[in-house]
Design a protein around this motif. Structure first.
Motif, short mmCIF file in Angstrom:
data_model
loop_
_atom_site.label_atom_id
_atom_site.label_comp_id
_atom_site.label_asym_id
_atom_site.label_seq_id
_atom_site.Cartn_x
_atom_site.Cartn_y
_atom_site.Cartn_z
N ARG A 1 -68.38 10.04 59.42
CA ARG A 1 -66.52 9.86 60.27
C ARG A 1 -65.65 8.84 59.84
O ARG A 1 -65.78 7.41 60.33
CB ARG A 1 -66.19 10.04 61.42
CG ARG A 1 -67.49 9.09 62.62
CD ARG A 1 -66.72 10.17 64.17
NE ARG A 1 -67.49 9.03 64.57
CZ ARG A 1 -69.14 9.08 65.02
NH1 ARG A 1 -69.79 9.34 64.49
NH2 ARG A 1 -69.39 7.54 65.44
N GLU B 1 -73.29 12.00 61.22
CA GLU B 1 -72.33 12.31 60.07
C GLU B 1 -71.33 11.08 60.03
O GLU B 1 -70.38 10.75 61.30
CB GLU B 1 -71.97 13.91 61.29
CG GLU B 1 -72.76 14.92 60.43
CD GLU B 1 -73.42 15.16 59.47
OE1 GLU B 1 -72.75 15.04 58.37
OE2 GLU B 1 -74.47 14.76 59.22
N SER C 1 -73.67 11.29 67.27
CA SER C 1 -73.92 11.91 65.24
C SER C 1 -73.84 10.71 64.63
O SER C 1 -73.21 9.97 64.32
CB SER C 1 -72.44 13.16 65.40
OG SER C 1 -72.42 12.69 64.20
N LYS D 1 -71.09 10.70 51.86
CA LYS D 1 -72.30 10.04 52.01
C LYS D 1 -73.23 11.04 51.04
O LYS D 1 -73.25 12.42 50.85
CB LYS D 1 -72.80 10.54 53.54
CG LYS D 1 -74.46 9.86 53.87
CD LYS D 1 -74.42 9.29 55.29
CE LYS D 1 -75.11 10.36 56.01
NZ LYS D 1 -76.17 10.97 57.37
#
Ligand code: KG4
Ligand code: ZN
Length: 345
Positions: free
Chosen positions: A344, A342, A340, A154
């Motif tokens: 993955r 984030e 989340s 990202k």
């Protein structure tokens, strides 16, 4: 390998069977858009309840349409976040039940990874890496670099609203129905995009993050300064919509193409619900052509918005790249909701 994908992270309930990560054998999507038109926005309990009602028949149809038996499915991939908790649990519990019943591996998929893989669906050829991908919807607005199919990083995301949210909130201010993005873009077609100046927040920030809340505030003042919505003619509304849309498109593309320069990209992708926007597509293709970059936009509109085929495609790459040990962790015991944002995989 045939993977059954399941997606229920927001207001869509979807199931799909995908062969070898790109061949879409079925793609069934049930939307609660009609219900949410009445509430003028998503109500989590209504979305979850609607998914709970729809999930079983949608799963049955996905397998029937694909002309496979349950036994022929090799693995199940399900979105485990981010999204609305109640909605996610519907898909996850259905996936766990099926995995238990038919003794299949269960792969947890990050929703936005799914959006990236929407550009792999129905394409036999792999993209030319590095790829810069902009995934934009109502709930997320992120920029990614792909070095290889399984290596994704990202680069940035929105610090406040997502572009889809900016479209939807702007549309609501202009008195348009929910979901506003497509309505706003339709009236913008008759307007002058240069007529009203809107700010371009964070355009020169030097990073790959986005901000859209200032734009929304600017639209609020433009409407108020004209004496309110009832004082604004249809043609002025069209100018407001076109100028507002132009600002969103310009911010998105400025970040996308500066990332393409920074990472010497060969290819650029658009994904997510907002990639359905006509003006965004037009300007994206123009800018990519100027730079000699290859482009991808999802093959079908139903691959742009939330769907389960993209989840199955992402699940396939996770399976293919997993070691024997990791594959053993794809079980009902290990799968839980993860809210989340984030990345993955
Ligand atoms: O990916 P998606 O179906 O769901 C989320 O994960 O949010 O994206 C839906 C978003 C909404 O904000 C909707 O207004 C926006 O995509 N959208 C559009 C267009 N079609 C959908 N925005 C602008 N122009 C469009 N043509
Ligand atoms: Zn989405």
């Amino acid at each position: 390998m045939k993977i059954l994908g399941i997606e229920t992270s927001c207001d869509e309930t979807a199931a799909s069977v995908v062969k070898d990560g790109y061949g879409v054998l079925s793609n069934v999507i049930g939307s609660s858009e009609k219900l949410h038109e009445e509430t003028k926005g998503i109500v989590p309990e209504i979305a979850a309840r609607d998914s709970a009602l729809k999930i079983a028949p949608i799963l049955q149809k996905a397998v029937l349409d694909a002309r496979v038996s349950w036994e022929e499915i090799d693995a199940i991939a399900v979105t485990n976040g981010p999204g609305l908790l109640g909605s996610l649990l519907v898909g996850i519990e259905a996936a766990k039940t099926l995995a238990l019943l038919y003794k299949k591996p269960l792969i947890p998929v990050f929703h936005i990874a799914g959006h990236l893989f929407s550009n792999i669906l129905e394409r036999k050829e792999l993209p030319h890496f590095p790829v810069i991908s902009l995934t934009v919807s109502g709930g997320h607005n992120d920029l990614y670099v792909w070095e290889r199919l399984s290596e994704i990083q990202k680069l940035g995301s929105t610090i406040d609203d997502a572009a889809g949210e900016a479209f939807d909130k702007g549309a609501r201010m202009l008195g348009l129905p929910y979901p506003g993005g497509p309505h706003l873009s339709r009236i913008a077609e008759g307007g002058d995009a240069q007529k009203i100046h809107f700010p371009r927040p964070m355009k020169q920030s030097g990073d790959f993050n986005f901000s859209f809340s200032g734009l929304k505030t600017a639209l609020f003042y433009e409407i108020r300064n004209r004496g309110g919505l009832h004082e604004i003619s249809d043609s002025e509304k069209a100018d407001l919509a076109a100028s507002y849309q132009e600002a969103i498109v310009e911010i998105l593309l400025q970040k996308l193409f500066s990332a393409a320069d920074a990472y010497s990209a060969k290819e650029v992708h658009l994904a997510g619900g907002v990639s359905a926007n006509k003006r965004l597509r037009e300007r994206f293709l123009e800018e990519a052509q100027k730079r000699n970059l290859l482009t991808r936009i999802p093959e079908k509109m139903s691959y742009s918005t939330d769907n389960a085929a993209m989840i199955a495609a992402a699940g396939y790459v996770m399976w293919e790249n997993a070691s024997k040990e990791t594959r053993k962790t794809f079980t009902i015991q290990n799968l839980e909701v993860n809210l989340s944002h984030e990345f993955r995989m």
